[in-house]
Design a protein around this motif. Sequence first.
Motif, mmCIF file in Angstrom:
data_model
loop_
_atom_site.group_PDB
_atom_site.id
_atom_site.type_symbol
_atom_site.label_atom_id
_atom_site.label_comp_id
_atom_site.label_asym_id
_atom_site.label_seq_id
_atom_site.Cartn_x
_atom_site.Cartn_y
_atom_site.Cartn_z
ATOM 1 N N GLY A 29 26.797 -0.126 -9.859
ATOM 2 C CA GLY A 29 25.667 0.142 -8.988
ATOM 3 C C GLY A 29 25.902 1.359 -8.115
ATOM 4 N N ALA A 30 24.974 2.317 -8.182
ATOM 5 C CA ALA A 30 25.081 3.545 -7.397
ATOM 6 C C ALA A 30 24.138 3.517 -6.205
ATOM 7 C CB ALA A 30 24.794 4.770 -8.280
ATOM 8 N N GLY A 31 23.968 2.317 -5.606
ATOM 9 C CA GLY A 31 23.300 2.257 -4.318
ATOM 10 C C GLY A 31 24.187 2.875 -3.255
ATOM 11 N N LEU A 32 23.697 2.951 -2.035
ATOM 12 C CA LEU A 32 24.461 3.613 -0.984
ATOM 13 C C LEU A 32 25.777 2.897 -0.707
ATOM 14 C CD1 LEU A 32 21.469 4.415 1.356
ATOM 15 C CD2 LEU A 32 22.643 5.986 -0.183
ATOM 16 N N GLY A 33 25.787 1.571 -0.820
ATOM 17 C CA GLY A 33 27.038 0.840 -0.648
ATOM 18 C C GLY A 33 28.025 1.140 -1.761
ATOM 19 N N GLY A 34 27.536 1.203 -2.994
ATOM 20 C CA GLY A 34 28.400 1.510 -4.124
ATOM 21 C C GLY A 34 28.935 2.923 -4.067
ATOM 22 N N VAL A 488 30.097 -5.066 -2.406
ATOM 23 C CA VAL A 488 29.549 -4.259 -1.320
ATOM 24 C C VAL A 488 28.025 -4.297 -1.432
ATOM 25 C CG1 VAL A 488 31.536 -2.707 -1.125
ATOM 26 C CG2 VAL A 488 29.689 -2.135 -2.709
ATOM 27 N N GLY A 489 27.359 -3.838 -0.387
ATOM 28 C CA GLY A 489 25.903 -3.771 -0.435
ATOM 29 C C GLY A 489 25.228 -4.811 0.425
ATOM 30 N N ALA A 490 23.913 -4.956 0.244
ATOM 31 C CA ALA A 490 23.085 -5.760 1.132
ATOM 32 C C ALA A 490 23.401 -7.245 1.073
ATOM 33 C CB ALA A 490 21.608 -5.534 0.804
ATOM 34 N N GLY A 491 23.848 -7.751 -0.080
ATOM 35 C CA GLY A 491 24.033 -9.189 -0.248
ATOM 36 C C GLY A 491 25.350 -9.722 0.252
ATOM 37 N N THR A 492 26.238 -8.835 0.711
ATOM 38 C CA THR A 492 27.541 -9.271 1.187
ATOM 39 C C THR A 492 27.660 -8.957 2.674
ATOM 40 O OG1 THR A 492 29.920 -9.139 0.730
ATOM 41 C CG2 THR A 492 28.682 -7.103 0.538
ATOM 42 N N LEU A 498 20.875 0.454 5.927
ATOM 43 C CA LEU A 498 21.775 1.568 5.598
ATOM 44 C C LEU A 498 23.098 1.498 6.359
ATOM 45 C CD1 LEU A 498 20.628 5.241 5.057
ATOM 46 C CD2 LEU A 498 22.808 4.719 6.117
ATOM 47 N N PRO A 499 23.096 1.281 7.691
ATOM 48 C CA PRO A 499 24.400 1.210 8.370
ATOM 49 C C PRO A 499 25.290 0.094 7.831
ATOM 50 C CG PRO A 499 22.615 1.433 9.963
ATOM 51 C CD PRO A 499 21.978 1.147 8.640
ATOM 52 N N SER A 500 24.707 -1.053 7.531
ATOM 53 C CA SER A 500 25.519 -2.187 7.089
ATOM 54 C C SER A 500 26.078 -2.004 5.692
ATOM 55 C CB SER A 500 24.700 -3.483 7.172
ATOM 56 O OG SER A 500 24.432 -3.830 8.508
ATOM 57 N N VAL A 501 25.291 -1.434 4.773
ATOM 58 C CA VAL A 501 25.822 -1.272 3.418
ATOM 59 C C VAL A 501 26.925 -0.219 3.394
ATOM 60 C CG1 VAL A 501 23.698 -2.086 2.348
ATOM 61 C CG2 VAL A 501 24.045 0.369 2.647
ATOM 62 N N VAL A 502 26.799 0.816 4.232
ATOM 63 C CA VAL A 502 27.885 1.794 4.345
ATOM 64 C C VAL A 502 29.116 1.134 4.961
ATOM 65 C CG1 VAL A 502 28.597 3.930 5.501
ATOM 66 C CG2 VAL A 502 26.351 3.796 4.415
ATOM 67 N N THR A 503 28.883 0.260 5.947
ATOM 68 C CA THR A 503 30.001 -0.453 6.571
ATOM 69 C C THR A 503 30.665 -1.421 5.599
ATOM 70 O OG1 THR A 503 28.925 -0.281 8.726
ATOM 71 C CG2 THR A 503 30.640 -1.947 8.505
#
Length: 533
Positions: A29-34, A488-492, A498-503
């Motif tokens: 997954g190439a979302g912002l968290g990935g 990583v990402g929104a579900g974890t 955006l701040p949380s997925v980067v975190t």
Amino acid sequence: MLTPDALRPAKTAPETPKDQTGAKAIVVGAGLGGLAAAMRLGAKGYSVTVIDRLDLPGGRGSSISQGGHRFDLGPTIVTVPHLLRELWAFCGRDFDADVDLRPVDPFYKITWPDGSTYTARQGTEAMRAEVSRLSPGDLAGYDKFLQDSEARYWFGFENLGRRPMHQLWELIKVLPRFALFRADRSTYAHASSRLKDERLRFALSFHPLFIGGDPFHVTSMYNLVSHLEKEFGVHYAMGGVQAIAKAMAKVIEDQGGTLMLGTEVDEVVVANGRAAGVRLLEGEVLPADVVVSNADAGHTYDRLLRNQPRKRWTTNKLKRTRWSMSLFVWYFGTKGTAGMWPDAGHHTIVCGPRYKGLLNDIFMTGKLADDMSLYVHRPSVIDPSVAPAGDDTFYALSPVPHLGHDNGVDWQVEAEKYRLKVQKMLEERMMPGLGDRISESLVFTPEDFRDRYLSPLGSGFSIEPRILQSAWFRPHNVSEELPGLYLVGAGTHPGAGLPSVVTSAEVLGKLVPDAPGGGRRSAAPMERKLAAE
């Protein structure tokens, strides 16, 4: 400019930097968290491959171009820019050299059916004046609310949000602080305890909707957003969040990593009881020492680990989980409207007649209500790249029920009817004559969130961030089901936005050791520069 073709894997493997080892990491997954996870793993010495089924990086932060308009599909603002600067610094890079990030003032305007408005800005005195204008008797309560918000920020975001929460002891030792902060209260209940005006209660409690939570049920810890906005401001990346995603992809490639776009992962491969790579939909197996999933946590466990025994995140457990609401988003372009509709600024929230009742329909009963509240984004007021000269690009977002309710909405029948309702509301409230100016139109329903992002029930933000679905209760960053697999990402942890997925990638970096014989590369100089500033 980095094009989709430039991001596809080269026919020959890129040259491996001298300080990389043979240790391989795969990010699904190439979302912002990935992408953030891949950057950190690359800086830790891993040879990283990022795999995504879309044709552009960014996941929900990607874009679609149509008729000369660029529609940014998901997040539109950056609220904690130092997280991105720290991420770039970890990789020995300068974020501001790669991304043109500009502060936005005002942040957004809220409008109500009676014509009253609330304009959010960064300055404390400007906001105190705005509160006094609406409800002078609430000023003292507002000052207390800001103090509450700051305390919750330092505890909930900087403390809990930026460290691993996969061990039960980590939760137990902070329970007294949760009690002190009345985490059992909802964001709305806490705002109501400080303010009497219903408009201000809305303005200071609606923020969980941007991460998929019901303000009447999500913990008051999320009142921290008011401090976060005031302290760090609201920013827009020129080129949209897509520009941030492309810049992240460029860092990964400069580290020697690879992006495989237009490619879907079918399953996590297991060997000797550990994640050992992935199998692609076409059948090819790619080995890895570390596997990171930026796919939705529900998809990760129910699809990618479907052939593995699961103790906690079983199919039945996932069915019992409360998922965030979904979204109806109308992306549209307008002809010759630059300078028109002054009430439609960069970010506008157009409130309907109901607050609690509407949210009850969305989250609890699953009813597609006749009324709605909208978030309207008009990036063309600041970014000329989103539309042809003289034209505008918009999106109007309405929270709607996810696909898992018993009385599910038939979006094949309702989509155009609902779009017309959105258009009518916009015409009546702030954009007269809109129908005659539309030049491009694109609609996303919950079915698109399900099919494009593989999001369970078409939820917009994965698992709803209720108190018993946050921190330790959320799927962990280090998988409880399979050693060698990370999330990583929104579900974890720490959640959506955006701040949380980067975190979540920062937390990952604390869990995954440096690559054997590798270690971090050229990060210290930039980190010293940031510290000096």
